[in-house]
Design a protein around this motif. Structure first.
Motif, PDB file in Angstrom:
ATOM      1  N   GLY A   9       0.797  -1.206   0.000  1.00 45.47           N
ATOM      2  CA  GLY A   9       0.000   0.000   0.000  1.00 45.47           C
ATOM      3  C   GLY A   9       0.834   1.261   0.000  1.00 45.47           C
ATOM      4  O   GLY A   9       2.069   1.229  -0.089  1.00 45.47           O
ATOM      5  N   ALA A  10       0.141   2.421   0.121  1.00 44.45           N
ATOM      6  CA  ALA A  10       0.809   3.707  -0.005  1.00 44.45           C
ATOM      7  C   ALA A  10       1.611   4.088   1.227  1.00 44.45           C
ATOM      8  O   ALA A  10       2.614   4.790   1.143  1.00 44.45           O
ATOM      9  N   SER A  11       1.187   3.626   2.394  1.00 44.54           N
ATOM     10  CA  SER A  11       1.842   4.027   3.634  1.00 44.54           C
ATOM     11  C   SER A  11       3.087   3.185   3.898  1.00 44.54           C
ATOM     12  O   SER A  11       3.118   1.979   3.627  1.00 44.54           O
ATOM     13  N   GLU A  12       4.135   3.836   4.414  1.00 42.33           N
ATOM     14  CA  GLU A  12       5.348   3.105   4.760  1.00 42.33           C
ATOM     15  C   GLU A  12       5.126   2.206   5.973  1.00 42.33           C
ATOM     16  O   GLU A  12       5.802   1.200   6.155  1.00 42.33           O
ATOM     17  N   THR A  13       4.185   2.581   6.822  1.00 44.30           N
ATOM     18  CA  THR A  13       3.833   1.766   7.991  1.00 44.30           C
ATOM     19  C   THR A  13       2.325   1.534   7.973  1.00 44.30           C
ATOM     20  O   THR A  13       1.566   2.209   8.671  1.00 44.30           O
ATOM     21  N   PRO A  14       1.862   0.610   7.134  1.00 41.17           N
ATOM     22  CA  PRO A  14       0.420   0.413   6.969  1.00 41.17           C
ATOM     23  C   PRO A  14      -0.267  -0.005   8.263  1.00 41.17           C
ATOM     24  O   PRO A  14       0.239  -0.861   8.998  1.00 41.17           O
ATOM     25  N   ALA A  15      -1.391   0.640   8.540  1.00 38.15           N
ATOM     26  CA  ALA A  15      -2.179   0.293   9.723  1.00 38.15           C
ATOM     27  C   ALA A  15      -3.240  -0.731   9.332  1.00 38.15           C
ATOM     28  O   ALA A  15      -3.907  -0.594   8.305  1.00 38.15           O
ATOM     29  N   HIS A  16      -3.385  -1.764  10.143  1.00 43.99           N
ATOM     30  CA  HIS A  16      -4.378  -2.788   9.861  1.00 43.99           C
ATOM     31  C   HIS A  16      -5.755  -2.312  10.321  1.00 43.99           C
ATOM     32  O   HIS A  16      -5.918  -1.890  11.467  1.00 43.99           O
ATOM     33  N   PRO A  17      -6.752  -2.383   9.438  1.00 48.69           N
ATOM     34  CA  PRO A  17      -8.108  -1.967   9.828  1.00 48.69           C
ATOM     35  C   PRO A  17      -8.622  -2.779  11.013  1.00 48.69           C
ATOM     36  O   PRO A  17      -8.258  -3.942  11.194  1.00 48.69           O
ATOM     37  N   VAL A  18      -9.485  -2.154  11.792  1.00 47.67           N
ATOM     38  CA  VAL A  18     -10.077  -2.809  12.955  1.00 47.67           C
ATOM     39  C   VAL A  18     -11.294  -3.610  12.508  1.00 47.67           C
ATOM     40  O   VAL A  18     -12.150  -3.110  11.776  1.00 47.67           O
ATOM     41  N   ILE A  19     -11.366  -4.861  12.951  1.00 51.51           N
ATOM     42  CA  ILE A  19     -12.455  -5.760  12.572  1.00 51.51           C
ATOM     43  C   ILE A  19     -13.523  -5.778  13.664  1.00 51.51           C
ATOM     44  O   ILE A  19     -13.213  -5.846  14.856  1.00 51.51           O
ATOM     45  N   ARG A  20     -14.773  -5.697  13.252  1.00 49.36           N
ATOM     46  CA  ARG A  20     -15.892  -5.784  14.190  1.00 49.36           C
ATOM     47  C   ARG A  20     -16.466  -7.202  14.213  1.00 49.36           C
ATOM     48  O   ARG A  20     -16.341  -7.962  13.259  1.00 49.36           O
ATOM     49  N   LYS A  21     -17.129  -7.520  15.289  1.00 47.33           N
ATOM     50  CA  LYS A  21     -17.941  -8.725  15.355  1.00 47.33           C
ATOM     51  C   LYS A  21     -19.271  -8.453  14.658  1.00 47.33           C
ATOM     52  O   LYS A  21     -19.884  -7.405  14.859  1.00 47.33           O
ATOM     53  N   ILE A  22     -19.719  -9.397  13.827  1.00 47.51           N
ATOM     54  CA  ILE A  22     -20.994  -9.233  13.137  1.00 47.51           C
ATOM     55  C   ILE A  22     -21.885 -10.433  13.418  1.00 47.51           C
ATOM     56  O   ILE A  22     -21.418 -11.483  13.876  1.00 47.51           O
ATOM     57  N   THR A  23     -23.156 -10.275  13.111  1.00 48.66           N
ATOM     58  CA  THR A  23     -24.149 -11.312  13.340  1.00 48.66           C
ATOM     59  C   THR A  23     -24.946 -11.536  12.056  1.00 48.66           C
ATOM     60  O   THR A  23     -24.827 -10.758  11.104  1.00 48.66           O
ATOM     61  N   PRO A  24     -25.781 -12.582  12.019  1.00 48.33           N
ATOM     62  CA  PRO A  24     -26.642 -12.774  10.851  1.00 48.33           C
ATOM     63  C   PRO A  24     -27.527 -11.563  10.557  1.00 48.33           C
ATOM     64  O   PRO A  24     -27.891 -11.342   9.397  1.00 48.33           O
ATOM     65  N   ALA A  25     -27.845 -10.786  11.566  1.00 44.54           N
ATOM     66  CA  ALA A  25     -28.645  -9.576  11.325  1.00 44.54           C
ATOM     67  C   ALA A  25     -27.883  -8.599  10.432  1.00 44.54           C
ATOM     68  O   ALA A  25     -28.492  -7.883   9.616  1.00 44.54           O
ATOM     69  N   ASP A  26     -26.560  -8.552  10.562  1.00 49.24           N
ATOM     70  CA  ASP A  26     -25.752  -7.691   9.701  1.00 49.24           C
ATOM     71  C   ASP A  26     -25.766  -8.190   8.259  1.00 49.24           C
ATOM     72  O   ASP A  26     -25.760  -7.393   7.321  1.00 49.24           O
ATOM     73  N   LEU A  27     -25.788  -9.501   8.083  1.00 44.87           N
ATOM     74  CA  LEU A  27     -25.893 -10.056   6.735  1.00 44.87           C
ATOM     75  C   LEU A  27     -27.229  -9.674   6.105  1.00 44.87           C
ATOM     76  O   LEU A  27     -27.289  -9.310   4.925  1.00 44.87           O
ATOM     77  N   LYS A  28     -28.277  -9.774   6.905  1.00 46.45           N
ATOM     78  CA  LYS A  28     -29.600  -9.400   6.407  1.00 46.45           C
ATOM     79  C   LYS A  28     -29.637  -7.935   6.011  1.00 46.45           C
ATOM     80  O   LYS A  28     -30.179  -7.570   4.955  1.00 46.45           O
ATOM     81  N   ASP A  29     -29.019  -7.085   6.830  1.00 44.37           N
ATOM     82  CA  ASP A  29     -28.982  -5.662   6.514  1.00 44.37           C
ATOM     83  C   ASP A  29     -28.161  -5.404   5.248  1.00 44.37           C
ATOM     84  O   ASP A  29     -28.545  -4.585   4.402  1.00 44.37           O
ATOM     85  N   ALA A  30     -27.035  -6.099   5.099  1.00 43.56           N
ATOM     86  CA  ALA A  30     -26.196  -5.931   3.912  1.00 43.56           C
ATOM     87  C   ALA A  30     -26.953  -6.334   2.656  1.00 43.56           C
ATOM     88  O   ALA A  30     -26.903  -5.638   1.628  1.00 43.56           O
ATOM     89  N   LEU A  31     -27.670  -7.447   2.711  1.00 44.12           N
ATOM     90  CA  LEU A  31     -28.462  -7.891   1.565  1.00 44.12           C
ATOM     91  C   LEU A  31     -29.580  -6.906   1.255  1.00 44.12           C
ATOM     92  O   LEU A  31     -29.861  -6.612   0.092  1.00 44.12           O
ATOM     93  N   SER A  32     -30.212  -6.393   2.300  1.00 44.49           N
ATOM     94  CA  SER A  32     -31.290  -5.422   2.108  1.00 44.49           C
ATOM     95  C   SER A  32     -30.766  -4.157   1.445  1.00 44.49           C
ATOM     96  O   SER A  32     -31.376  -3.625   0.505  1.00 44.49           O
ATOM     97  N   ARG A  33     -29.629  -3.667   1.916  1.00 44.73           N
ATOM     98  CA  ARG A  33     -29.031  -2.469   1.323  1.00 44.73           C
ATOM     99  C   ARG A  33     -28.548  -2.743  -0.107  1.00 44.73           C
ATOM    100  O   ARG A  33     -28.646  -1.886  -0.975  1.00 44.73           O
TER     101      ARG A  33
END
Length: 284
Positions: A9-33
């Motif tokens: 990537g572009a940064s010399e010291t790339p920061a790793h994105p923070v991962i959230r915990k998700i549930t099936p409700a998040d999948l349903k919301d993603a599909l709906s969107r």
């Protein structure tokens, strides 16, 4: 240095994105969107989605004409292996709509102006290699069971597969082998492509983040993989035509899944109006 940029990537010291915990409700919301994005721009997305079934139909025709019938099923199921790369234009449309920017089918190609496009292409090459290895493995499995002689016709091939012990072994071992490939691709790509469309983090960080998202949300991601496999199967049944709808919806849903999984950058936490000032690849 260019190769290093693709990987790190572009940064010399790339920061790793923070991962959230998700549930099936998040999948349903993603599909709906995702479905909402499709309904907002159906003509644009059907146009983009048709590229996928047309390509599939051409591959199927090539398989028949070249008498390479044993590769027909691996080709059809292999779509799931390259689907994440095929959806990059759809991720970009969802990103633009999220920011309140203008959207048309042409805007799907704005991703080509992204500073991360070398990394996106690099990820695409990785998936292509996996796809080719899958086809080679499927061919070798068939030859180990039936020998090197190709079936003389489509009915002969169906008879071989469905009525012989070797055919049953092909079905069982072929699907198990495909399952392994599907797990690998899901793990390295479920988040990586939307992340690269959104941020220039490089291939290494993108793959690491995607694998971490799967490891931290194993059951939910397994459910997501099952949803993708089922949707692609249903869309492929009517001569791949259904993929013209399935692919756009899944592509948009994948972008929204990424938004659920990856913690946004500080500048993105003001939503939605203030985020319109964030970067746009085409300068709008």
């Amino acid at each position: 240095m260019a190769q290093f940029h693709i990987v790190a990537g572009a940064s010399e010291t790339p920061a790793h994105p923070v991962i959230r915990k998700i549930t099936p409700a998040d999948l349903k919301d993603a599909l709906s969107r995702g479905f909402d994005d499709f309904l907002a721009m159906p003509s644009h997305l059907v146009f983009l989605g048709l590229i996928y079934p047309i390509f599939g139909a051409c591959l199927a025709a090539l398989t028949f004409t070249s008498n390479a019938l044993p590769l027909l099923y691996p080709l059809a199921t292999g779509f799931a292996l390259v689907g994440p790369f095929a959806g990059i234009g759809l991720y970009e449309i969802s990103r633009r709509r999220e920011l309140g920017l203008a959207t048309s089918w042409r805007d799907a190609f704005a991703v080509l102006n992204s500073p991360a496009i070398p990394s996106i292409i690099g990820m695409g090459v990785i998936l292509l290699v996996i796809f080719l290895v899958w086809l080679t493995s499927a061919r070798m499995l068939y030859q180990s069971l039936f020998g090197y002689a190709a079936p003389t016709s489509y009915p002969d091939f169906i008879h071989q597969v469905l009525t012989t012990p070797e055919g049953m072994s092909l079905i069982v071992w072929g699907n198990l082998l495909g399952f392994v490939f599907a797990i690998v691709v899901l793990s390295i790509s479920v988040i990586s492509f939307p992340l690269l469309v959104d941020r220039d983090v490089g291939v290494a960080v993108a793959i690491y983040t995607s694998v971490k998202a799967v490891v931290e949300n194993p059951l939910t991601m397994a459910l997501w993989g099952l949803i993708i496999a089922t949707a692609l199967l249903v869309g492929s049944i009517p001569l791949f035509v259904g993929l013209a709808i399935v692919m756009p919806v899944l592509g948009h849903a994948t972008w929204h899944l990424y938004r659920h999984v990856v913690e946004p950058l500080p500048a993105e936490k003001t939503y939605p109006a203030d985020r319109a000032v964030l970067r746009s690849f085409d300068g709008t």
